[in-house]
Design a protein around this motif. Structure first.
Motif, PDB file in Angstrom:
ATOM      1  N   ASN A  38       0.465 -28.369 -66.959  1.00  0.00           N
ATOM      2  CA  ASN A  38       0.045 -27.622 -68.151  1.00  0.00           C
ATOM      3  C   ASN A  38       0.051 -28.536 -69.366  1.00  0.00           C
ATOM      4  OD1 ASN A  38       2.899 -26.438 -67.322  1.00  0.00           O
ATOM      5  ND2 ASN A  38       2.856 -26.043 -69.488  1.00  0.00           N
ATOM      6  N   ASP A  39       0.685 -28.173 -70.448  1.00  0.00           N
ATOM      7  CA  ASP A  39       0.471 -28.851 -71.741  1.00  0.00           C
ATOM      8  C   ASP A  39       0.396 -30.382 -71.688  1.00  0.00           C
ATOM      9  OD1 ASP A  39       1.363 -26.287 -72.156  1.00  0.00           O
ATOM     10  OD2 ASP A  39       3.050 -26.841 -73.414  1.00  0.00           O
ATOM     11  N   GLN A  55       3.086 -31.595 -68.808  1.00  0.00           N
ATOM     12  CA  GLN A  55       3.973 -30.684 -68.112  1.00  0.00           C
ATOM     13  C   GLN A  55       3.526 -30.614 -66.656  1.00  0.00           C
ATOM     14  OE1 GLN A  55       6.650 -28.250 -69.772  1.00  0.00           O
ATOM     15  NE2 GLN A  55       6.622 -30.406 -70.284  1.00  0.00           N
ATOM     16  N   TRP A  63       3.305 -23.018 -61.858  1.00  0.00           N
ATOM     17  CA  TRP A  63       4.325 -23.455 -62.804  1.00  0.00           C
ATOM     18  C   TRP A  63       5.685 -23.430 -62.123  1.00  0.00           C
ATOM     19  CZ3 TRP A  63       8.695 -21.735 -65.396  1.00  0.00           C
ATOM     20  CH2 TRP A  63       9.053 -22.486 -66.508  1.00  0.00           C
ATOM     21  N   MET A  66       9.801 -28.041 -64.621  1.00  0.00           N
ATOM     22  CA  MET A  66       8.914 -28.925 -65.372  1.00  0.00           C
ATOM     23  C   MET A  66       9.418 -30.363 -65.423  1.00  0.00           C
ATOM     24  SD  MET A  66       6.060 -27.742 -66.478  1.00  0.00           S
ATOM     25  CE  MET A  66       5.854 -26.964 -64.913  1.00  0.00           C
ATOM     26  N   PHE A  98      10.671 -29.481 -71.015  1.00  0.00           N
ATOM     27  CA  PHE A  98       9.525 -28.805 -71.606  1.00  0.00           C
ATOM     28  C   PHE A  98       8.795 -29.740 -72.571  1.00  0.00           C
ATOM     29  CE2 PHE A  98      10.305 -23.934 -71.028  1.00  0.00           C
ATOM     30  CZ  PHE A  98      10.377 -24.117 -69.659  1.00  0.00           C
ATOM     31  N   SER A  99       7.773 -29.185 -73.226  1.00  0.00           N
ATOM     32  CA  SER A  99       6.845 -30.018 -74.002  1.00  0.00           C
ATOM     33  C   SER A  99       7.506 -30.760 -75.154  1.00  0.00           C
ATOM     34  CB  SER A  99       5.725 -29.140 -74.559  1.00  0.00           C
ATOM     35  OG  SER A  99       4.878 -28.796 -73.502  1.00  0.00           O
ATOM     36  N   ARG A 166      11.184 -24.676 -79.332  1.00  0.00           N
ATOM     37  CA  ARG A 166      10.757 -25.733 -78.399  1.00  0.00           C
ATOM     38  C   ARG A 166       9.554 -26.537 -78.903  1.00  0.00           C
ATOM     39  NH1 ARG A 166       9.905 -20.747 -75.726  1.00  0.00           N
ATOM     40  NH2 ARG A 166       7.726 -20.124 -75.558  1.00  0.00           N
ATOM     41  N   ASP A 167       9.206 -27.541 -78.099  1.00  0.00           N
ATOM     42  CA  ASP A 167       7.983 -28.332 -78.228  1.00  0.00           C
ATOM     43  C   ASP A 167       7.971 -29.218 -79.488  1.00  0.00           C
ATOM     44  OD1 ASP A 167       7.402 -26.703 -76.050  1.00  0.00           O
ATOM     45  OD2 ASP A 167       6.120 -25.351 -77.196  1.00  0.00           O
ATOM     46  N   GLU A 221       3.997 -21.672 -80.093  1.00  0.00           N
ATOM     47  CA  GLU A 221       4.323 -22.783 -79.206  1.00  0.00           C
ATOM     48  C   GLU A 221       3.562 -24.029 -79.668  1.00  0.00           C
ATOM     49  OE1 GLU A 221       5.325 -20.962 -74.956  1.00  0.00           O
ATOM     50  OE2 GLU A 221       3.190 -20.905 -75.328  1.00  0.00           O
ATOM     51  N   CYS A 222       4.067 -25.165 -79.277  1.00  0.00           N
ATOM     52  CA  CYS A 222       3.383 -26.449 -79.412  1.00  0.00           C
ATOM     53  C   CYS A 222       2.782 -26.711 -80.800  1.00  0.00           C
ATOM     54  CB  CYS A 222       2.301 -26.566 -78.343  1.00  0.00           C
ATOM     55  SG  CYS A 222       2.976 -26.440 -76.694  1.00  0.00           S
ATOM     56  N   TYR A 283      -5.518 -24.494 -74.577  1.00  0.00           N
ATOM     57  CA  TYR A 283      -4.199 -24.135 -75.109  1.00  0.00           C
ATOM     58  C   TYR A 283      -3.380 -25.394 -75.350  1.00  0.00           C
ATOM     59  CZ  TYR A 283      -0.189 -21.020 -75.785  1.00  0.00           C
ATOM     60  OH  TYR A 283       0.855 -20.309 -76.337  1.00  0.00           O
ATOM     61  N   ALA A 284      -2.409 -25.243 -76.245  1.00  0.00           N
ATOM     62  CA  ALA A 284      -1.341 -26.229 -76.451  1.00  0.00           C
ATOM     63  C   ALA A 284      -1.830 -27.666 -76.668  1.00  0.00           C
ATOM     64  CB  ALA A 284      -0.386 -26.185 -75.246  1.00  0.00           C
ATOM     65  N   TRP A 300      -4.895 -28.510 -73.151  1.00  0.00           N
ATOM     66  CA  TRP A 300      -4.744 -28.070 -71.755  1.00  0.00           C
ATOM     67  C   TRP A 300      -5.939 -27.170 -71.451  1.00  0.00           C
ATOM     68  CZ3 TRP A 300      -1.445 -23.346 -70.113  1.00  0.00           C
ATOM     69  CH2 TRP A 300      -1.398 -23.246 -68.715  1.00  0.00           C
ATOM     70  N   TRP A 304      -2.555 -19.585 -69.638  1.00  0.00           N
ATOM     71  CA  TRP A 304      -1.566 -18.777 -68.927  1.00  0.00           C
ATOM     72  C   TRP A 304      -2.190 -17.474 -68.434  1.00  0.00           C
ATOM     73  CZ3 TRP A 304       2.246 -21.519 -67.524  1.00  0.00           C
ATOM     74  CH2 TRP A 304       2.745 -22.529 -68.340  1.00  0.00           C
TER      75      TRP A 304
END
Ligand code: FRU
Length: 487
Positions: A38-39, A55, A63, A66, A98-99, A166-167, A221-222, A283-284, A300, A304
């Motif tokens: 992913n990301d 990711q 998923w 990670m 994670f990212s 996060r991220d 996110e991100c 995304y992300a 990405w 999701w």
């Protein structure tokens, strides 16, 4: 233990990649070698190479735990895979690395990322997220900092979720490092937090730089923040965006805001926001500035909660990155342009000129991995467009409806997998429309009017669906169409 988990993942990939089914594998987009990605993470140009981490669940095309996969490129188009950079193998990241992002310091490559740790039996509810550091002398072999985490739960302000944080996107301004984290205010408003440091190790919370006012999703996110000309740009990927118009029909979206960031106050001021991409699967994204002074973005190219036919059909892989896109600021809006390096990979040029279209007709070109550049004169047509990846029963339709000023990307009959359409408002310029379209096996990226809007989507047609058709209700004219295979 630290290296053993990474090497175990590398060995697993090496021993299993022969099981990949190539039917939908892309030719000029980055994918993982096996399993799920992913990301994009840690996008940076470091010592002559572009590095992109991602990711990655190396064990299955869904998923899972990670890891950070890693690839390098000289030109952003052809990528070589390197050994896994991070595996979830310490107390502070044992359920996922994670990212995060990458930054060069004292000639070393540093990674700031999120350690994800389960704290109970409910995977969706019981977890802790902390920010961690890893470094490398050569950009390949990474060591986790021994006193991780560098931002712990007790450094989260009161008005912010201590769970969803996060991220980290980290960069330097003057002598200080800043990191930006995606989070929410515990009341279903996404927000970005800013921290400051002199050494990447000791971080101090500065402020909530931006936040949803009920209109921009429940959790962000991100985050990605950068300056472009005399402005600052914030990109975030909000979860659970309430559908308000044609422009936000994915549950997860990705938006940008152009404004200005006050680094002392930690406040980002902006007037409005726009989607980064108007299609199905984007995304992300992460951006970086390269040595040519370009701000380049990679997203990405999945999403999701979608169908992943490469998983359900047992092809043993899922996920890919978009074509790297140069980000350009014009009149307060972002434009996106595929990096020029892609043009080196064009072969078999075909040029068609001045084609009048009045109905549907098959063009004398075809393929499943190509670029098209088209200039339309809409003339008196009510609707006109193209059908790609066509066989007797499948087609992917790109059309423009003049009275509604709508550009439409329809994948209802594209093959297996997701269905539906995405539409967005586009103005003709002097009654003309310009498209640059990249098709690569299971992906379609459409750059409308010099990248004023982009639509990205995945399709899963049959292998014999390689036809290209043009259609028009009322007369329109393809002034020029160029096609190249991309190899
Ligand atoms: C975004 C995201 C990030 C997280 C990562 C986990 O797609 O949910 O917020 O770090 O994916 O794989």
């Amino acid at each position: 233990m630290y290296n053993s988990k990474k090497r175990e993942a590398d060995r697993y990939i090496k021993n299993n990649k022969y099981k990949i089914n190539n039917q939908y594998r892309l030719n000029y987009h980055l994918m993982g070698e096996y399993g799920w990605i992913n990301d994009p993470n840690g996008f940076i140009q470091y010592k002559d190479n572009y590095h992109l981490f991602y990711q990655h669940n190396p064990y299955e095309a869904v998923w899972g735990p990670m890891h950070w996969g890693h690839a390098v490129s000289k030109d952003l188009i052809k990528w070589d895979h390197l050994p896994i950079a991070l595996a979830p193998d310490e107390d502070f990241d044992r359920n996922g690395c994670f990212s995060g992002s990458a930054i060069e310091k004292d000639e070393k490559l540093y990674i700031t990322y999120t350690g994800h740790v389960s704290t109970g039996t409910n995977e969706k509810e019981d977890y802790r997220q902390v920010q961690c550091l890893a470094y490398s002398e050569d950009g390949i072999d990474f060591t986790k900092y021994k006193c991780n985490p560098v931002i712990d739960t007790n450094q989260v302000p009161n008005n912010s979720s201590s769970k969803d944080i996060r991220d980290p996107k980290t960069y330097k301004v003057g002598d200080s490092y800043y990191t930006f984290l995606g989070s929410n205010d515990k009341c279903e408003n996404g927000q970005v937090l800013m921290y400051k440091s002199n050494d990447l190790i000791n971080w101090k919370f500065v402020n909530v730089v931006a936040k949803s006012r009920g209109e921009l999703g429940e959790n962000w996110e991100c985050p990605d923040l950068f300056s472009l000309q005399d402005k600052d740009v914030l990109i975030v990927s909000p979860q659970y965006f309430k559908v308000s118009s044609n422009d936000f029909t994915n549950i997860y979206s990705c938006v940008y805001m152009v404004g200005s960031l006050d680094y002392n106050l930690g406040k980002f001021k902006y007037d409005n926001f726009s989607p980064v991409d108007y299609g199905f699967n984007f995304y992300a994204p992460q951006t970086t500035m390269d040595s040519k002074g370009r701000r380049i973005m990679i997203g990405w190219m999945t999403m999701w909660e979608k169908e992943y036919p490469t998983y359900s059909k047992g092809h043993n892989w899922a996920g890919a990155m978009t074509i790297p896109r140069e980000v350009i600021l014009k009149d307060g809006k972002l434009y996106f342009k595929p990096v020029e390096e892609i043009e080196k990979y064009r072969i078999n040029e075909v040029v068609l000129k001045d084609i009048e279209i009045n109905k549907e007709e098959k063009l004398d070109i075809n393929g499943d991995s190509y670029e098209l550049e088209i200039s339309y004169d809409a003339k008196e047509a009510d609707e006109f467009g193209l059908k790609l990846r066509v066989n007797d029963y499948e087609e992917t339709v790109l059309s423009y409806i003049k009275k509604d000023k709508q550009f439409i990307f329809n994948i209802d009959n594209s093959g297996v997998g997701q269905k539906g359409q995405r539409r967005t408002e586009v103005d003709l310029i002097n009654n003309k429309l310009k498209l640059r379209i990249f098709v690569d096996k299971c992906s379609v990226e459409v750059f409308i009017n010099d990248g004023e809007k982009v639509m990205t989507g995945l399709i899963y047609p049959s292998e014999d669906a390689i036809g290209i058709k043009a259609f028009s209700k009322g007369k329109s004219n393809i002034e020029i169409l160029k096609k190249w295979d991309i190899k």
